[in-house]
Design a protein around this motif. Structure first.
Motif, short mmCIF file in Angstrom:
data_model
loop_
_atom_site.label_atom_id
_atom_site.label_comp_id
_atom_site.label_asym_id
_atom_site.label_seq_id
_atom_site.Cartn_x
_atom_site.Cartn_y
_atom_site.Cartn_z
N GLU A 11 0.83 -1.20 0.00
CA GLU A 11 0.00 0.00 0.00
C GLU A 11 0.86 1.25 0.00
N ASP A 12 1.96 1.22 0.76
CA ASP A 12 2.88 2.36 0.76
C ASP A 12 3.51 2.53 -0.62
N LEU A 13 3.85 1.41 -1.24
CA LEU A 13 4.50 1.47 -2.55
C LEU A 13 3.59 2.08 -3.60
N LYS A 14 2.29 1.85 -3.48
CA LYS A 14 1.34 2.38 -4.45
C LYS A 14 1.34 3.91 -4.50
N ASN A 15 1.78 4.54 -3.43
CA ASN A 15 1.81 6.00 -3.40
C ASN A 15 2.90 6.58 -4.30
N HIS A 16 3.86 5.77 -4.67
CA HIS A 16 4.97 6.22 -5.52
C HIS A 16 4.73 5.76 -6.96
N ASN A 17 3.72 6.34 -7.57
CA ASN A 17 3.29 5.84 -8.88
C ASN A 17 3.09 6.95 -9.92
N LYS A 18 3.86 8.00 -9.81
CA LYS A 18 3.69 9.10 -10.75
C LYS A 18 5.05 9.66 -11.17
N PRO A 19 5.09 10.38 -12.28
CA PRO A 19 6.37 10.95 -12.75
C PRO A 19 7.02 11.79 -11.67
N GLY A 20 8.32 11.60 -11.48
CA GLY A 20 9.05 12.31 -10.44
C GLY A 20 9.07 11.56 -9.11
N ASP A 21 8.16 10.63 -8.96
CA ASP A 21 8.10 9.80 -7.74
C ASP A 21 7.65 8.41 -8.14
N LEU A 22 8.55 7.68 -8.79
CA LEU A 22 8.20 6.41 -9.42
C LEU A 22 9.06 5.29 -8.83
N TRP A 23 8.42 4.47 -8.01
CA TRP A 23 9.12 3.35 -7.37
C TRP A 23 8.50 2.03 -7.85
N ILE A 24 9.34 1.02 -7.90
CA ILE A 24 8.88 -0.33 -8.25
C ILE A 24 9.55 -1.33 -7.32
N SER A 25 9.01 -2.53 -7.29
CA SER A 25 9.61 -3.60 -6.49
C SER A 25 9.98 -4.76 -7.41
N GLY A 52 4.62 1.76 -8.78
CA GLY A 52 4.00 1.50 -7.49
C GLY A 52 3.61 0.05 -7.27
N GLN A 53 4.21 -0.87 -8.03
CA GLN A 53 3.87 -2.29 -7.92
C GLN A 53 5.13 -3.14 -7.93
N ASP A 54 4.93 -4.42 -7.61
CA ASP A 54 6.00 -5.39 -7.83
C ASP A 54 5.97 -5.79 -9.29
N VAL A 55 7.11 -5.68 -9.97
CA VAL A 55 7.15 -5.90 -11.42
C VAL A 55 8.12 -7.03 -11.77
N THR A 56 8.31 -7.96 -10.86
CA THR A 56 9.32 -9.00 -11.06
C THR A 56 9.12 -9.78 -12.35
N ASP A 57 7.90 -10.22 -12.61
CA ASP A 57 7.66 -11.04 -13.81
C ASP A 57 7.93 -10.26 -15.09
N PHE A 78 14.64 0.08 1.02
CA PHE A 78 13.42 -0.53 1.53
C PHE A 78 13.18 -1.91 0.92
N TYR A 79 12.56 -2.77 1.71
CA TYR A 79 12.11 -4.07 1.25
C TYR A 79 10.58 -4.13 1.39
N LEU A 80 9.97 -4.90 0.55
CA LEU A 80 8.51 -5.02 0.60
C LEU A 80 8.13 -6.02 1.69
N LYS A 81 7.44 -5.53 2.69
CA LYS A 81 7.11 -6.35 3.86
C LYS A 81 6.19 -7.50 3.51
N ASP A 82 5.22 -7.25 2.63
CA ASP A 82 4.23 -8.27 2.31
C ASP A 82 4.47 -8.87 0.92
N TYR A 83 5.72 -8.91 0.52
CA TYR A 83 6.04 -9.47 -0.80
C TYR A 83 5.76 -10.97 -0.84
N SER A 84 5.15 -11.39 -1.92
CA SER A 84 4.92 -12.82 -2.15
C SER A 84 4.78 -13.05 -3.65
#
Length: 447
Positions: A11-25, A52-57, A78-84
């Motif tokens: 949920e925290d990662l989803k907040n970083h989903n726009k240009p200038g603030d773009l995070w992925i896992s 703002g998502q896990d993009v492993t695949d 940071f690590y994703l706490k609820d990663y699965s």
């Protein structure tokens, strides 16, 4: 010892989903790619779509093992706490790993050489027919050969955009510009921009440009609510004019495909003359302009306007077969209205794609698109390897209860027309009001 690592939730990662603030896992590690988006070889759209998502695949699908070493410089700490990862994803990644160990991503075979030989033969025969042969039939055949040449150049452009078809990066770039821009009039930059978005958002009505053909075609009645295209950044209005065209789309499909190349010409210029960040813009423009010099000059060598028009129509009609092939793989498959997600990669690619069954000696005709599911799952895999990995994909689909749709070329055409007809009949239902477009509102609004 206590775990000293820093964690954040999905949920925290989803907040970083726009240009200038773009995070992925990727595999539970969080990366900040806000600045990298400007240099990303695949363009900005794939990153913006999956921000703002896990993009492993998706990362595994598009990047070789050597790419992992460059991730650390983007690590946020940071690590994703609820990663699965789902069982489907685990099996998919295992397949990618096995194919890598077998060297399948590097074994390109002689497909490129064969394709270029076929291109050289059809191109030279077309020119010979125009310059040294007399008669309408000879010039008609020359037009058809030019269309065949464009089809094969399209396969080279497609393959070279996914992996190196030549021995070096520079030669690969040369092959792209020569076969795409110079000889076919289509910008390879436009193709990569468009095609990468299609792969990431396979069959999303709002995000996949390969399904956004309004006002001519609508593969689903969901388009009737005037959806927004987030690729073209505009609303796809379903007005009275669009309703008329869509109502007859199952009749107009093949005629429009004969002229579909005009859209690719136009889209190439629109991108290259836009304010978007286009790599090698000048090189791309020079390549496309060179096409518009040699092709009209060649056509002008024909004796009269009747044969000139005939030649152009023949070349466009034959290459229209390729445009039909592009549609067969997705028009009749499942669609959805939503942005793409990073945690259902395998499922979305299999649900949204259709394979075409054919004997191996016909592979040259389909250019690898007959294994569309395999290609979407492993876009870096050379076309010569797709037939080999197909049984593994079938087994994985069976294991997880996922569809693996494969039909004949004729049946694929029937399914596509049935899909268009179903939407056309729904569009003819005049009991449903049509959303008014901006022109209507401007004319009819008072006060």
């Amino acid at each position: 010892m206590a775990d000293s690592r820093k964690y954040m939730t999905s949920e925290d990662l989803k907040n970083h989903n726009k240009p200038g603030d773009l995070w992925i896992s990727i595999q539970g590690k969080v990366y900040d790619v806000s600045d990298w988006i400007k240099e990303h070889p695949g363009g900005d759209f794939p990153l913006l779509n999956l921000a703002g998502q896990d993009v492993t695949d998706a990362f595994v699908a598009y990047h070789p093992a050597t790419a992992w070493q460059y991730l650390d410089k983007f690590f946020t700490g940071f690590y994703l706490k609820d990663y699965s990862a789902s069982e489907v994803s685990k099996d998919y990644r295992r397949l990618v790993s096995e194919f890598t160990k077998l060297g399948l991503f590097e074994k390109k075979g002689h497909v490129c050489l064969f394709t270029m030989c076929l291109m050289a033969m059809s191109f030279s025969m077309s020119i010979y027919g125009i310059l040294f042969c007399q008669g309408v039939l000879a010039h008609l055949i020359s037009g058809g050969l030019m269309g065949l040449f464009w089809i094969q150049s399209g396969w080279i452009g497609h393959d070279s955009g996914h992996y190196k078809v030549m021995s070096t990066k520079g030669l690969n770039r040369f092959a792209q510009v020569l076969t795409g821009n110079c000889l076919a009039g289509i910008s390879i930059a436009w193709w990569k921009w468009n095609h990468n978005a299609h792969h990431i958002a396979c069959n999303s009505l709002e995000y996949d440009p390969d399904l956004q053909h309004m006002p001519f075609f609508a593969v689903s009645s969901k388009f009737f609510s005037s959806l927004t295209s987030y690729f073209y950044d505009r609303k796809m209005n379903f007005d009275s004019f669009t309703r008329f065209l869509v109502s007859n789309q199952h009749w107009t499909f093949y005629p429009v495909m004969c002229l579909a190349r005009l859209n690719l010409f136009a889209q190439s210029f629109i991108l290259l003359l836009s304010k978007k960040n286009v790599p090698y813009r000048v090189q791309e423009l020079l390549g496309v302009v060179s096409f518009w010099i040699w092709y009209p000059l060649l056509v002008s060598c024909l004796p009269n306007w009747g044969e000139r028009i005939m030649f152009v129509l023949a070349s466009f009609t034959v290459t229209g077969i390729q445009h039909v092939q592009f549609c067969l793989n997705h028009f009749s498959s499942d669609v959805y209205v939503a942005p793409p997600k990073g945690n259902d990669w395998f499922e979305k690619q299999t649900n949204g794609s259709l394979d075409i069954s054919c004997p191996s000696w016909m592979d040259w005709f389909h250019g690898g698109l007959q294994f569309q599911i395999e290609h979407h799952l492993f876009p870096r895999l050379p076309r010569s390897q797709l037939r080999k990995v197909s049984p593994f994909v079938i087994d994985l689909c069976k294991k997880h209860g996922l569809p693996y749709n494969c039909v004949s070329f004729l049946k694929a055409n029937v399914l596509t027309i049935d899909t268009l007809r179903a939407a056309a009949l729904q569009a003819r239902d005049l009991t449903k009001s049509v959303p008014k477009n901006l022109v209507w509102e401007a004319v009819n609004t008072h006060g």
